[in-house]
Design an enzyme around this catalytic site. Sequence first.
Site, PDB file in Angstrom:
ATOM      1  N   ASP A 103      50.648  66.708  15.424  1.00 50.76           N
ATOM      2  CA  ASP A 103      49.579  65.880  15.775  1.00 50.76           C
ATOM      3  C   ASP A 103      49.068  64.792  15.109  1.00 50.76           C
ATOM      4  OD1 ASP A 103      49.631  67.562  18.082  1.00 50.76           O
ATOM      5  OD2 ASP A 103      47.733  67.252  18.179  1.00 50.76           O
TER       6      ASP A 103
ATOM      7  N   CYS B 214      51.140  75.209  15.658  1.00 53.77           N
ATOM      8  CA  CYS B 214      50.690  74.086  15.782  1.00 53.77           C
ATOM      9  C   CYS B 214      49.560  73.984  16.750  1.00 53.77           C
ATOM     10  CB  CYS B 214      51.199  72.687  15.314  1.00 53.77           C
ATOM     11  SG  CYS B 214      51.263  73.130  13.506  1.00 53.77           S
ATOM     12  N   ASP B 215      49.194  73.168  17.223  1.00 56.11           N
ATOM     13  CA  ASP B 215      48.420  72.894  18.358  1.00 56.11           C
ATOM     14  C   ASP B 215      48.605  72.925  19.433  1.00 56.11           C
ATOM     15  OD1 ASP B 215      48.086  70.716  15.686  1.00 56.11           O
ATOM     16  OD2 ASP B 215      46.432  69.871  17.117  1.00 56.11           O
ATOM     17  N   LYS B 216      49.196  72.672  20.172  1.00 55.27           N
ATOM     18  CA  LYS B 216      50.000  72.478  21.917  1.00 55.27           C
ATOM     19  C   LYS B 216      50.899  74.100  21.999  1.00 55.27           C
ATOM     20  CE  LYS B 216      47.335  69.251  21.957  1.00 55.27           C
ATOM     21  NZ  LYS B 216      47.140  68.857  20.317  1.00 55.27           N
TER      22      LYS B 216
ATOM     23  N   CYS C 217      46.956  72.674   9.369  1.00 50.77           N
ATOM     24  CA  CYS C 217      45.809  71.834   8.245  1.00 50.77           C
ATOM     25  C   CYS C 217      44.615  72.649   8.019  1.00 50.77           C
ATOM     26  CB  CYS C 217      45.566  70.616   8.878  1.00 50.77           C
ATOM     27  SG  CYS C 217      47.388  69.053   8.986  1.00 50.77           S
TER      28      CYS C 217
ATOM     29  N   GLU D  76      45.039  61.988  21.516  1.00 48.75           N
ATOM     30  CA  GLU D  76      43.625  62.251  20.913  1.00 48.75           C
ATOM     31  C   GLU D  76      43.406  61.154  20.217  1.00 48.75           C
ATOM     32  OE1 GLU D  76      45.038  67.270  18.981  1.00 48.75           O
ATOM     33  OE2 GLU D  76      44.867  65.180  18.036  1.00 48.75           O
TER      34      GLU D  76
ATOM     35  N   SER E  35      40.860  65.272  18.732  1.00 47.98           N
ATOM     36  CA  SER E  35      41.017  66.122  17.360  1.00 47.98           C
ATOM     37  C   SER E  35      40.200  67.467  16.769  1.00 47.98           C
ATOM     38  CB  SER E  35      42.295  65.962  16.343  1.00 47.98           C
ATOM     39  OG  SER E  35      42.374  66.548  14.731  1.00 47.98           O
TER      40      SER E  35
END
Length: 553
Positions: A78, A119-121, A191, A442, A468
Site C-alpha cells: 500500500d 500486509c493490508d489486504k 510497517c 486510501e 491508511s
Amino acid sequence: MKSDSVKKGMQQAPHRSLFNALGMTEEEMERPLIGIVSSYNEIVPGHTNLDKIVNAVKMGVAMAGGTPVMVPAIAVCDGIAMGHIGMKYSLVTRDLVADSTECLARAHAFDALVMVPNCDKNVPGLLMAAARVNVPTVFVSGGPMMAGRVKGNKTSLSSVFEAVGAYAAETMTEEDVREYEEKACPTCGSCSGMYTANSMNCLTEVLGMGLRGNGTIPAVYSERLKLAKHAGMAVMDMLKKNICPRDIMTEKAFHNALTMDMALGCSTNSMLHLPAIAHEAGVDLNLGIANEISSKTPNLCHLAPAGHTYMEDLNEAGGIYAVMNEISKLGLLELDCMTVTGKTVGENIKGYVNKDHSVIRSAEEPYSKTGGIAVLTGNLAPDCSVVKRSAVDPEMLKHEGPARVFDCEEDAIEAIKSGKIVAGDVVVIRYEGPKGGPGMREMLNPTSAIAGMGLGSTVALITDGRFSGASRGASIGHVCPEAAVGGPIALVKEGDIISIDIDNCRLDIKVSDEEMAARKAEWKPRKPQVTSGYLARYAAMAAPASKGAILEI
C-alpha cells in the site's frame, strides 16, 4: 483425507504420475497434503522475509507428519501504491487473493492449510478464503517491522509522509526529509505502527486463527521462525481433531475481534475487513453494533500513529494476550471460543499479564473509556462513516467548518500543499468509493499533508474513500452511500457547513432537507472512470462500504 481423491486408487494413477513429476515419494503421498499459501515477493517489504517463514512452516508440518506444499498468493504494498493509480488496485486484491486461494485449495484437494501473509489486504483475503474452504487452517504472518529512529526518537512510515507535508510548508528542509526517508523503515516487515497490516494480524490472533505472537513478534526476531514451526505443528493437530475455520470464526469470535479492535485502536480498515470475513464465515456482522461495543470498551493502546509506541513495544509489554487479559477483567470477551491451539480463548490468555503500563494501559486507567473507532451517521452519511477516534486531537472531536470540495484525491493534495486549505476547513474528497474510484483508495497522502502543514488540529477530512492505518487526525472515511450512487456526499457544495460530533457519532451537513432534495433531483451520475479490466468488473460488483465492499454475485 480430502487428498485421497487425488492420491488413492487405480483411477488416480495419472494424478500420482504428476506427483512423481514433482519428485514426491510414496511416503509423502501417504501423508496428509498441507497447502502452505505463501505471499512471498520481492516488492513488498512485509513479504520479503516470507520465504524463511514458509521454510519454517514446512519443517513444522513435516515434523508433525504432514507433506507441505507451497502455493502462491499475491500482495500489493500500500505504501508504494499510495497516491497514484496503483492505490485503486489495493483493496480489490483482497477478493483476488480469496478467489485464487479458494481455487488452489479446492483444485488440489489439500487436507489443511497454513496461511503465510503479512500486509493490508492480503491477510483479510486469506481469512476470507479460509472461511470458504473450511479445512483446518492456521495463520502465521511475517511480523512487523522494527521502528526507525530519527534524532533519537522512534519513528515509522507515516512520519515520512508527514515530512513531505512539512517540507511543503517550509518547516522542514530537504535534508531533514532525506533523513526520515533513509531511517524510518529499517528492516523488513509490516510497517511498525498499528496500521492496517498489523491491525489485521493482531485481530487474526484475537479471532483465534493465529498463535500467540502472530500480531506482534517482530519480523527480524528468530522467535518468528519458531512461531512458524509451531504453526506447522498446530495445523496437523487441528487436522487430527477436525477443527476448522468456521468452528473458530463464530459470531462470538467476531464480537471479540470488534471489542479488541476498540481496545487496541486498530486501523479503520478493520471496519471493511471484519464484515467481509464474517460474511464468508456465514456470520452477519452489522456495523451498527460497533458503537455499542465501543461504548463499553476502553481504549488501552495508543500505538503509532495515535501515539509514540510501536509494535515491538506492544510485544515486549505482553502482546495481544496481555491486552485481552486486561479487557477480560471487565467481562467483555467471550472466553469459550475455540482457537487454532485446540484450546479456548480463556485458556489461551490465562497468565499473560501486562508488563508495561506505558504501552498497555490498565482497564482502570485507559486512554479513554470508549473504544478507538467510532461509526458516525447523519444526513451526510445515512448508512455509515468511520473514524479512528483514538488518533483524533481532542479539540477536533467536535468541529464545524466550511466544505472544501474535491472530486478526486489529487486535486485535494494540490490544494492542501499550495496553502489553499486553512484552519477550520472540512476537506471533502468524493467519487473515491468502491464503485466511484473504483477501488476505494486510501487517503494517506492528503491526511499526511494536512498534518505536515500544521493543520492536523484544525482541519477535518471526510471521504467516501478510506484511510491508511497510518492516517491520524479528524479523518472520516467510508462515507456511505458513496458519491457514485448519488449519496449525500455527492450533493455537497463549496462552502456548505459540515458538522462533526465524534463523541455523539454524528456527521451532518447544515443544509435543509428541501435543498438537498432539490440538489438530488439535479444530480447526474458521473461517467465511469474505468471501463475495462479488473477494476471495471470490481466497480460493477462492489457492495457498499457498510457491507465491507465485498463483491456481490
